[in-house]
Motif scaffolding. Structure first.
Motif, short mmCIF file in Angstrom:
data_model
loop_
_atom_site.label_atom_id
_atom_site.label_comp_id
_atom_site.label_asym_id
_atom_site.label_seq_id
_atom_site.Cartn_x
_atom_site.Cartn_y
_atom_site.Cartn_z
N ASN A 155 0.81 -1.23 0.00
CA ASN A 155 0.00 0.00 0.00
C ASN A 155 0.84 1.27 0.00
O ASN A 155 0.31 2.36 -0.22
CB ASN A 155 -0.93 0.01 1.21
CG ASN A 155 -2.14 -0.89 1.04
OD1 ASN A 155 -2.60 -1.12 -0.08
ND2 ASN A 155 -2.65 -1.42 2.14
N SER A 156 2.15 1.14 0.25
CA SER A 156 3.01 2.33 0.31
C SER A 156 3.18 3.00 -1.05
O SER A 156 3.49 4.19 -1.13
CB SER A 156 4.39 1.95 0.86
OG SER A 156 5.14 1.21 -0.10
N GLY A 157 3.03 2.24 -2.12
CA GLY A 157 3.19 2.79 -3.46
C GLY A 157 4.62 2.83 -3.96
O GLY A 157 4.88 3.29 -5.08
N PHE A 158 5.56 2.32 -3.17
CA PHE A 158 6.97 2.39 -3.56
C PHE A 158 7.44 1.20 -4.39
O PHE A 158 8.48 1.28 -5.05
CB PHE A 158 7.86 2.49 -2.31
CG PHE A 158 7.71 3.76 -1.54
CD1 PHE A 158 7.97 4.99 -2.13
CD2 PHE A 158 7.30 3.74 -0.22
CE1 PHE A 158 7.83 6.17 -1.42
CE2 PHE A 158 7.17 4.91 0.51
CZ PHE A 158 7.44 6.13 -0.10
N PHE A 159 6.70 0.10 -4.39
CA PHE A 159 7.22 -1.15 -4.92
C PHE A 159 6.51 -1.59 -6.21
O PHE A 159 5.33 -1.34 -6.39
CB PHE A 159 7.12 -2.24 -3.86
CG PHE A 159 7.92 -1.92 -2.62
CD1 PHE A 159 9.28 -2.15 -2.58
CD2 PHE A 159 7.29 -1.35 -1.51
CE1 PHE A 159 10.01 -1.83 -1.45
CE2 PHE A 159 8.02 -1.04 -0.38
CZ PHE A 159 9.38 -1.27 -0.34
N ASP A 160 7.29 -2.27 -7.06
CA ASP A 160 6.78 -2.73 -8.36
C ASP A 160 6.63 -4.24 -8.42
O ASP A 160 5.83 -4.75 -9.20
CB ASP A 160 7.74 -2.27 -9.46
CG ASP A 160 7.98 -0.78 -9.41
OD1 ASP A 160 7.04 -0.03 -9.73
OD2 ASP A 160 9.08 -0.34 -9.02
N ILE A 161 7.41 -4.95 -7.61
CA ILE A 161 7.36 -6.41 -7.56
C ILE A 161 7.30 -6.83 -6.09
O ILE A 161 7.99 -6.24 -5.25
CB ILE A 161 8.61 -7.05 -8.21
CG1 ILE A 161 8.70 -6.70 -9.71
CG2 ILE A 161 8.63 -8.56 -8.02
CD1 ILE A 161 10.00 -7.15 -10.36
N LEU A 162 6.51 -7.86 -5.80
CA LEU A 162 6.53 -8.48 -4.47
C LEU A 162 7.28 -9.79 -4.60
O LEU A 162 6.79 -10.75 -5.22
CB LEU A 162 5.12 -8.73 -3.94
CG LEU A 162 5.04 -9.53 -2.64
CD1 LEU A 162 5.83 -8.86 -1.51
CD2 LEU A 162 3.59 -9.75 -2.22
N ALA A 163 8.50 -9.85 -4.06
CA ALA A 163 9.32 -11.06 -4.13
C ALA A 163 8.67 -12.18 -3.32
O ALA A 163 8.07 -11.94 -2.28
CB ALA A 163 10.72 -10.78 -3.61
N HIS A 164 8.80 -13.39 -3.84
CA HIS A 164 8.32 -14.61 -3.17
C HIS A 164 7.14 -14.34 -2.23
O HIS A 164 7.28 -14.45 -1.01
CB HIS A 164 9.45 -15.31 -2.43
CG HIS A 164 10.45 -14.40 -1.75
ND1 HIS A 164 10.12 -13.48 -0.79
CD2 HIS A 164 11.79 -14.31 -1.91
CE1 HIS A 164 11.20 -12.85 -0.38
NE2 HIS A 164 12.23 -13.33 -1.04
N PRO A 165 5.98 -13.97 -2.77
CA PRO A 165 4.82 -13.64 -1.92
C PRO A 165 4.31 -14.82 -1.10
O PRO A 165 3.54 -14.62 -0.15
CB PRO A 165 3.77 -13.19 -2.94
CG PRO A 165 4.14 -13.89 -4.20
CD PRO A 165 5.64 -13.93 -4.19
N ASP A 166 4.73 -16.02 -1.45
CA ASP A 166 4.30 -17.23 -0.77
C ASP A 166 5.32 -17.72 0.25
O ASP A 166 5.17 -18.81 0.82
CB ASP A 166 4.04 -18.34 -1.79
CG ASP A 166 5.19 -18.51 -2.79
OD1 ASP A 166 5.99 -17.57 -2.93
OD2 ASP A 166 5.27 -19.56 -3.44
#
Length: 277
Positions: A151-162
Motif C-alpha cells: 500500500n506504500s506505493g513504492f514497490f513494483d514487484i513483491l518477491a516470493h509472496p508465498d
C-alpha cells in the motif's frame, strides 16, 4: 508451449555478502543467453537502527552510493547496444524509511518488496527463518507488514509472496485468508507477484501436514493466484550466482507458471514506464 526466457529482474551481486559476481558479470552472462534485458536488484542498505535490530547481510549505504549505483550506471552506458540494463533494490518495508524509498525510486528503475522478517509488538524483529511453524500470530504479523509495503506505493514487484508458507507450513483457512489479502492488495496497487526460482534451488521440505513441497513456490498459493484474472505475475531467477541465470530451477519455475496458466507480465520495461508516468 513454455514462453521463451528473455530476461531476469531479480539478481544479487557480491555486495550482499551471500552472492557472487558483480554487475558486469551478470550483464555479460545475460548477453550470452541472448536476453533482451537484465535487472540488477541486490538487497538494499538499511540504517544503523534496523541493522542493530536483527542479523542480516547486505550492502552498506556507502557501498550503495559509491559502488552499486555507479556500476549500474556504467553498465547501462557500456552495454546499451547489446542489452537493456536496469537498476533496482530488493528491500523490506519499514515506514521509517519512506524518504529513502522515494529517493531510490528516483535513482533506480524499480523496487522489489522482499519482506524477510516480522515486526513484534515490542519493536523488535524476528526473521522468517526464526518464526514458529504453524504460529498464526506470526503469520498475521507477516501478512500485515507485506500489505503495508504494497500500500506504500513504492514497490513494483513483491518477491516470493508465498514465502510465509516456508515457516507457517499449513494450508489452512488462516493461510488462505493471508494469501488472499496479499494477492488482492497487490492487484489493487498494480504490483507484480513474483514466482521465485530460488526456492526451488533450496530443495523441498516436509511440512506440518506431511506434504513434501518446495519451500517456495508453494503450489496451492499459485493455484489461488490463477483464480484472479487481474493478478499479474513475473517469474524470476532470484540469482545469487551467475550460474543461476536460466538454470534448471528457472526453467522449472516457468513450467509451473505455464502449467497453472498464470498471467505473466511479458514486457516489464513498459510496465514500469507506465507506473512511473
Amino acid at each position: 508451449m513454455m514462453m521463451k526466457i528473455k530476461d531476469n529482474f531479480h539478481t544479487h551481486i557480491y555486495l550482499c555478502k551471500h552472492a557472487t559476481g558483480n554487475v558486469e558479470d551478470y550483464v555479460k552472462r545475460a548477453i550470452e543467453l541472448n536476453y533482451e534485458s537484465i535487472g540488477i536488484s541486490d538487497h538494499g542498505p538499511l540504517t544503523e537502527y534496523f541493522l542493530n535490530k536483527f542479523v542480516t547481510r547486505r550492502m552498506t549505504i556507502d557501498e550503495y552510493k559509491n559502488i552499486y549505483l555507479p556500476e549500474i550506471i556504467n553498465a547501462k552506458k557500456k552495454f546499451f547496444d547489446k542489452i537493456t540494463v536496469l537498476g533496482a533494490l530488493e528491500i523490506e518495508f519499514y515506514e521509517e524509511l519512506s524518504t529513502e524509498y522515494a529517493k531510490w525510486h528516483q535513482e533506480l528503475d524499480y523496487l522489489i518488496l522482499g519482506q524477510h522478517n516480522i515486526e513484534l509488538n515490542d519493536h523488535n524483529f524476528k526473521t522468517i527463518y526464526q518464526c514458529t511453524p504453524g504460529n498464526k500470530d506470526e503469520l498475521e504479523l507477516y501478512v500485515k507488514k507485506v500489505i503495508d509495503g504494497l500500500n506504500s506505493g513504492f514497490f513494483d514487484i513483491l518477491a516470493h509472496p508465498d514465502i510465509f508458507m516456508m515457516f507457517y507450513q499449513k494450508w489452512d483457512n488462516w493461510a488462505i485468508l493471508g494469501a488472499k489479502k496479499i494477492i488482492e492488495t497487490a492487484i489493487k496497487n498494480n504490483v507484480l507477484l513474483e514466482l521465485n526460482a530460488n526456492g526451488i534451488r533450496k530443495g523441498k521440505i516436509t511440512n506440518l501436514e506431511g506434504i513434501e513441497t518446495y519451500k517456495y513456490p508453494f503450489i496451492e498459493f499459485w493455484r489461488l493466484v490463477a483464480n484472479y484474472k487481474d493478478a499479474k505475475v513475473i517469474v524470476s531467477d532470484d540469482s545469487h550466482d551467475v550460474k543461476h541465470l536460466n538454470d534448471e530451477a528457472t526453467i522449472k519455475a516457468y513450467e509451473i507458471a505455464d502449467e497453472l496458466g498464470l498471467n505473466i507480465e511479458t514486457n516489464f520495461i513498459d510496465y514500469i514506464k507506465k507506473k512511473k508516468s
